[in-house]
Design a protein around this motif. Structure first.
Motif, PDB file in Angstrom:
ATOM      1  N   ALA A 247       0.824  -1.211   0.000  1.00  6.53           N
ATOM      2  CA  ALA A 247       0.000   0.000   0.000  1.00  6.53           C
ATOM      3  C   ALA A 247       0.854   1.255   0.000  1.00  6.53           C
ATOM      4  CB  ALA A 247      -0.921  -0.007   1.225  1.00  6.53           C
ATOM      5  N   ALA A 248       2.157   1.095   0.189  1.00  5.82           N
ATOM      6  CA  ALA A 248       3.057   2.243   0.297  1.00  5.82           C
ATOM      7  C   ALA A 248       3.310   2.885  -1.063  1.00  5.82           C
ATOM      8  CB  ALA A 248       4.382   1.802   0.917  1.00  5.82           C
ATOM      9  N   ARG A 249       3.762   4.119  -1.008  1.00  7.87           N
ATOM     10  CA  ARG A 249       4.220   4.794  -2.226  1.00  7.87           C
ATOM     11  C   ARG A 249       5.539   4.162  -2.659  1.00  7.87           C
ATOM     12  NH1 ARG A 249       7.624   9.221  -2.686  1.00  7.87           N
ATOM     13  NH2 ARG A 249       7.423   9.627  -0.442  1.00  7.87           N
ATOM     14  N   VAL A 250       5.665   3.845  -3.950  1.00  8.27           N
ATOM     15  CA  VAL A 250       6.852   3.156  -4.459  1.00  8.27           C
ATOM     16  C   VAL A 250       7.830   4.156  -5.061  1.00  8.27           C
ATOM     17  CG1 VAL A 250       7.724   1.504  -6.172  1.00  8.27           C
ATOM     18  CG2 VAL A 250       5.613   1.011  -4.898  1.00  8.27           C
ATOM     19  N   VAL A 251       9.092   4.017  -4.678  1.00  2.98           N
ATOM     20  CA  VAL A 251      10.183   4.776  -5.290  1.00  2.98           C
ATOM     21  C   VAL A 251      11.129   3.754  -5.918  1.00  2.98           C
ATOM     22  CG1 VAL A 251      12.162   6.286  -4.875  1.00  2.98           C
ATOM     23  CG2 VAL A 251      10.015   6.691  -3.674  1.00  2.98           C
ATOM     24  N   TRP A 252      11.327   3.893  -7.230  1.00  2.00           N
ATOM     25  CA  TRP A 252      12.152   2.930  -7.965  1.00  2.00           C
ATOM     26  C   TRP A 252      13.606   3.385  -7.998  1.00  2.00           C
ATOM     27  CZ3 TRP A 252       9.551  -1.310  -8.791  1.00  2.00           C
ATOM     28  CH2 TRP A 252       8.182  -1.258  -9.084  1.00  2.00           C
ATOM     29  N   PHE A 253      14.533   2.417  -7.868  1.00  2.00           N
ATOM     30  CA  PHE A 253      15.946   2.702  -8.128  1.00  2.00           C
ATOM     31  C   PHE A 253      16.480   1.666  -9.104  1.00  2.00           C
ATOM     32  CE2 PHE A 253      16.229  -0.420  -4.739  1.00  2.00           C
ATOM     33  CZ  PHE A 253      17.349  -1.182  -5.054  1.00  2.00           C
ATOM     34  N   GLY A 254      17.553   2.034  -9.812  1.00  2.00           N
ATOM     35  CA  GLY A 254      18.164   1.098 -10.759  1.00  2.00           C
ATOM     36  C   GLY A 254      18.928   1.818 -11.838  1.00  2.00           C
ATOM     37  N   LEU A 255      19.371   1.052 -12.807  1.00  7.29           N
ATOM     38  CA  LEU A 255      20.085   1.622 -13.946  1.00  7.29           C
ATOM     39  C   LEU A 255      19.136   1.979 -15.083  1.00  7.29           C
ATOM     40  CD1 LEU A 255      23.214  -0.735 -14.055  1.00  7.29           C
ATOM     41  CD2 LEU A 255      22.928   1.438 -12.854  1.00  7.29           C
ATOM     42  N   SER A 256      17.902   1.518 -14.993  1.00 10.86           N
ATOM     43  CA  SER A 256      16.907   1.808 -16.009  1.00 10.86           C
ATOM     44  C   SER A 256      16.584   3.300 -16.055  1.00 10.86           C
ATOM     45  CB  SER A 256      15.631   1.016 -15.717  1.00 10.86           C
ATOM     46  OG  SER A 256      14.548   1.492 -16.489  1.00 10.86           O
ATOM     47  N   ASP A 257      16.327   3.801 -17.258  1.00 14.31           N
ATOM     48  CA  ASP A 257      15.949   5.209 -17.421  1.00 14.31           C
ATOM     49  C   ASP A 257      14.636   5.530 -16.714  1.00 14.31           C
ATOM     50  OD1 ASP A 257      18.174   5.702 -18.942  1.00 14.31           O
ATOM     51  OD2 ASP A 257      17.150   5.515 -20.872  1.00 14.31           O
ATOM     52  N   ALA A 258      13.821   4.492 -16.449  1.00 11.73           N
ATOM     53  CA  ALA A 258      12.527   4.715 -15.805  1.00 11.73           C
ATOM     54  C   ALA A 258      12.635   4.832 -14.292  1.00 11.73           C
ATOM     55  CB  ALA A 258      11.569   3.574 -16.168  1.00 11.73           C
ATOM     56  N   ALA A 259      13.798   4.547 -13.737  1.00  9.68           N
ATOM     57  CA  ALA A 259      13.967   4.609 -12.282  1.00  9.68           C
ATOM     58  C   ALA A 259      14.052   6.052 -11.820  1.00  9.68           C
ATOM     59  CB  ALA A 259      15.223   3.850 -11.867  1.00  9.68           C
ATOM     60  N   ALA A 260      13.391   6.360 -10.704  1.00  7.42           N
ATOM     61  CA  ALA A 260      13.426   7.721 -10.162  1.00  7.42           C
ATOM     62  C   ALA A 260      14.798   8.053  -9.591  1.00  7.42           C
ATOM     63  CB  ALA A 260      12.356   7.878  -9.080  1.00  7.42           C
ATOM     64  N   VAL A 261      15.445   7.064  -9.014  1.00  9.75           N
ATOM     65  CA  VAL A 261      16.821   7.213  -8.532  1.00  9.75           C
ATOM     66  C   VAL A 261      17.675   6.279  -9.365  1.00  9.75           C
ATOM     67  CG1 VAL A 261      18.370   6.982  -6.554  1.00  9.75           C
ATOM     68  CG2 VAL A 261      15.999   7.723  -6.200  1.00  9.75           C
ATOM     69  N   ARG A 262      18.556   6.851 -10.176  1.00 10.97           N
ATOM     70  CA  ARG A 262      19.278   6.021 -11.133  1.00 10.97           C
ATOM     71  C   ARG A 262      20.717   6.479 -11.264  1.00 10.97           C
ATOM     72  NH1 ARG A 262      16.505   9.831 -13.937  1.00 10.97           N
ATOM     73  NH2 ARG A 262      17.512  10.764 -15.748  1.00 10.97           N
ATOM     74  N   ALA A 263      21.507   5.615 -11.907  1.00  9.87           N
ATOM     75  CA  ALA A 263      22.907   5.933 -12.201  1.00  9.87           C
ATOM     76  C   ALA A 263      23.126   5.864 -13.697  1.00  9.87           C
ATOM     77  CB  ALA A 263      23.832   4.960 -11.488  1.00  9.87           C
ATOM     78  N   THR A 264      23.887   6.804 -14.190  1.00 13.56           N
ATOM     79  CA  THR A 264      24.323   6.776 -15.594  1.00 13.56           C
ATOM     80  C   THR A 264      25.842   6.903 -15.635  1.00 13.56           C
ATOM     81  OG1 THR A 264      24.062   9.187 -15.810  1.00 13.56           O
ATOM     82  CG2 THR A 264      22.162   7.818 -16.409  1.00 13.56           C
ATOM     83  N   ASP A 265      26.401   6.628 -16.789  1.00 13.21           N
ATOM     84  CA  ASP A 265      27.841   6.783 -17.022  1.00 13.21           C
ATOM     85  C   ASP A 265      28.660   6.013 -15.983  1.00 13.21           C
ATOM     86  OD1 ASP A 265      27.390   8.644 -19.172  1.00 13.21           O
ATOM     87  OD2 ASP A 265      26.942  10.148 -17.647  1.00 13.21           O
ATOM     88  N   VAL A 266      28.268   4.760 -15.745  1.00  8.53           N
ATOM     89  CA  VAL A 266      28.970   3.933 -14.762  1.00  8.53           C
ATOM     90  C   VAL A 266      30.299   3.470 -15.332  1.00  8.53           C
ATOM     91  CG1 VAL A 266      28.852   1.836 -13.368  1.00  8.53           C
ATOM     92  CG2 VAL A 266      26.777   3.180 -13.779  1.00  8.53           C
ATOM     93  N   ASP A 267      31.372   3.676 -14.568  1.00  7.73           N
ATOM     94  CA  ASP A 267      32.721   3.282 -14.999  1.00  7.73           C
ATOM     95  C   ASP A 267      33.414   2.581 -13.835  1.00  7.73           C
ATOM     96  OD1 ASP A 267      35.047   3.036 -16.529  1.00  7.73           O
ATOM     97  OD2 ASP A 267      35.824   4.964 -15.819  1.00  7.73           O
ATOM     98  N   VAL A 268      33.738   1.301 -14.029  1.00  5.58           N
ATOM     99  CA  VAL A 268      34.359   0.497 -12.982  1.00  5.58           C
ATOM    100  C   VAL A 268      35.846   0.349 -13.263  1.00  5.58           C
ATOM    101  CG1 VAL A 268      34.334  -1.726 -11.786  1.00  5.58           C
ATOM    102  CG2 VAL A 268      32.202  -0.770 -12.683  1.00  5.58           C
ATOM    103  N   THR A 269      36.679   0.692 -12.283  1.00  6.73           N
ATOM    104  CA  THR A 269      38.122   0.525 -12.397  1.00  6.73           C
ATOM    105  C   THR A 269      38.638  -0.148 -11.134  1.00  6.73           C
ATOM    106  OG1 THR A 269      38.813   2.589 -11.319  1.00  6.73           O
ATOM    107  CG2 THR A 269      38.187   2.726 -13.648  1.00  6.73           C
ATOM    108  N   ALA A 270      39.922  -0.441 -11.114  1.00 12.21           N
ATOM    109  CA  ALA A 270      40.529  -1.073  -9.946  1.00 12.21           C
ATOM    110  C   ALA A 270      40.538  -0.146  -8.735  1.00 12.21           C
ATOM    111  CB  ALA A 270      41.947  -1.511 -10.273  1.00 12.21           C
ATOM    112  N   ARG A 271      40.336   1.133  -8.956  1.00 10.38           N
ATOM    113  CA  ARG A 271      40.336   2.099  -7.857  1.00 10.38           C
ATOM    114  C   ARG A 271      38.939   2.448  -7.373  1.00 10.38           C
ATOM    115  NH1 ARG A 271      45.275   3.452  -5.327  1.00 10.38           N
ATOM    116  NH2 ARG A 271      46.848   2.615  -6.729  1.00 10.38           N
ATOM    117  N   GLY A 272      37.938   1.818  -7.940  1.00 21.60           N
ATOM    118  CA  GLY A 272      36.582   2.102  -7.508  1.00 21.60           C
ATOM    119  C   GLY A 272      35.656   2.281  -8.689  1.00 21.60           C
ATOM    120  N   THR A 273      34.550   2.933  -8.457  1.00 18.34           N
ATOM    121  CA  THR A 273      33.509   3.070  -9.467  1.00 18.34           C
ATOM    122  C   THR A 273      33.026   4.512  -9.507  1.00 18.34           C
ATOM    123  OG1 THR A 273      32.797   0.823  -8.905  1.00 18.34           O
ATOM    124  CG2 THR A 273      31.312   2.129 -10.258  1.00 18.34           C
TER     125      THR A 273
END
Length: 480
Positions: A247-273
């Motif tokens: 019944a709660a209000r839903v907040v989406w997260f993810g890499l999808s463009d449809a997510a309200a909280v999302r990440a773009t331009d993800v780059d993973v290296t040996a020193r982190g992300t």
């Protein structure tokens, strides 16, 4: 803990307050106030604390009542009375009493009007997400969160009992090994925000299958009310389906463009992300995240979503995320070595999803010409899925072209067999029975600049092997 009288504690625990003559002579009465730390480990008890004598699978906490008193406990919670000079609350079941205790403390702190509770569950990532959210929220006000992976019927209430009158946030990590367990924890401390990270095969053997796992994790959002928030992973179809169950209000997260909280331009290296964080209010900021692996970006997004719903702005969220240098001890922990050797020690826990993510990370961050080694142990609690999933991991090692595979322990042998049977792979697969054999093998043949992943479930004990390999190559240090 809150200030409570012995009489109030006995009532909350649904137990009997027992004061021996020696306890009365020492000054104890029903009106005596107790506010010390509550613990089930007598070694952690200090002056003014409360010791709960819990019966366990391998030992009985009642054996340690007297040492706890000697260490300064002023109250012991026991299932039968002792001749001690401190207060006792005698209960039928210490674990149930611990839950009653936590429920009452949460209720009282809630009544003060300031406390907000975030519950976190998922097959993977609970501890990392908890640590990230704690890092964000503790800058905003007093925050209580579990140490290590305290997320079961004992660890969760012990965390809740750390609340004080000035606590503003409780971050409750909620794990389960069967149906109804998350519901029980939620009824001790119902979240204002319920976070579900992923539904996978972790502990599938205990749950009895993926559908039971899904039903159990769904418990996180089923009791949420319309004024609450469900933070759900849009990229996981099983988690996304939970939107219909709350019944709660839903907040989406993810890499999808449809997510309200999302990440773009993800780059993973040996020193982190690194990635760009986007929040529902349209704000965005680049993040230099020291925690290694794209899968931990999802945990960062979940933490950011919960923090945003609690009113934390993007600048504070990003600043806090960038201060976290590792997910947790032995979780994708990067250790620098001599001659450019890097050890990734990720052997605190393992599931098919996290094992695959760790191998993918090695494949992504390896430099051209850099030798890569995967030291892999058993993924526990998979039940009937064990052979199939270990086999799949062996084939992933080949797919990601890891140069050397060292499989440790009979429970992981299927990884070795699958890698050997996979064609068109120029790598080497070795099976050994023990961590000592694996260490000798690695120590005898480590190349300058080598990248070594150590990954297994906690029960396999390879986390200490990862430390040994790193220490053998240098003075261990976590890379910045």
């Amino acid at each position: 803990m809150l200030d409570l009288t012995l009489a109030e504690i006995a009532e909350a625990l649904q137990g009997e307050l027992v004061l021996t003559d020696a306890a009365v002579a020492a000054g104890f009465s029903p009106d005596t106030i107790v506010n010390g730390t509550v613990d089930t480990d007598s070694r952690l008890i200090g002056v003014g604390d409360v010791f709960v004598a819990k019966r366990g699978e391998f030992d009985d906490g009642h054996r340690f009542v007297e040492p706890a008193v000697a260490s300064g406990a002023v109250l012991v919670v026991v299932e039968h009375p002792f001749d001690v000079a401190v207060a006792q609350v005698v209960v039928p079941d210490s674990v149930l009493a611990l839950g009653f205790f936590a429920t009452e403390v949460v209720r009282r702190v809630r009544a003060l009007g300031e406390l907000k509770i975030v519950g976190i569950t998922g097959s993977n990532g609970k501890t990392t997400t908890k640590n990230l959210l704690r890092a964000i929220l503790e800058r905003q006000g007093e925050t209580v969160a579990p140490r290590d992976s305290f997320n079961n019927e004992v660890g969760a209430p012990l965390t809740m009992l750390k609340l004080t009158a000035s606590s503003r946030y409780l971050v409750a990590e909620m794990g389960a090994s069967g149906k109804g367990e998350i519901t029980r924890l939620i009824r001790m401390a119902k979240p204002d925000i319920g976070v579900v990270l992923k539904v996978g095969l972790a502990h599938a053997g205990e749950f009895g299958g993926i559908e039971t796992t899904l039903a159990t994790k769904t418990e996180m959002v089923q009791d949420l009310e319309p004024g609450d928030v469900a933070v759900l992973n849009l990229d996981d179809t099983r988690v996304a389906g939970m939107a219909e169950k709350t019944a709660a209000r839903v907040v989406w997260f993810g890499l999808s463009d449809a997510a309200a909280v999302r990440a773009t331009d993800v780059d993973v290296t040996a020193r982190g992300t690194s990635f760009v964080l986007h929040l529902p209010d349209g704000s965005s900021r680049p993040v230099r995240f020291a925690v290694l692996g794209q899968h931990h970006v999802m945990n960062a997004l979940a933490a950011a979503a919960a923090a945003f719903e609690l009113g934390v702005g993007i600048d504070d969220i990003v600043e806090a995320l960038e201060t976290v240098v590792r997910a947790e001890r032995w979780r994708m922990e990067v250790m620098g070595g001599a001659d450019g050797v890097t050890v990734i020690n990720d052997a605190y826990n393992a599931s098919p999803d996290s094992m695959a993510a760790a191998l993918q990370t090695v494949a992504i961050i390896a430099a051209p010409g850099q030798r890569t080694t995967a030291v892999l142990g058993e993924m526990s609690e998979l039940g009937p899925y064990a052979t199939e999933e270990h086999d799949r991991i062996g084939r992933l090692v080949v797919r990601y072209n890891i140069h050397r595979l060292v499989v440790v322990g009979e429970g992981a042998r299927a990884i070795h067999l699958a890698a050997e049977h996979e064609g068109s792979w120029g790598g080497e697969a070795v099976f050994v029975e023990t961590a000592d054999e694996a260490f000798d093998l690695i120590a005898a043949d480590t190349l300058p600049g080598e990248l070594i992943l150590v990954k297994s479930s906690n029960s396999a004990g390879l986390r200490f092997l990862g430390d040994r390999i790193a220490q053998a190559n240098s003075t261990t240090e976590v890379l910045p």
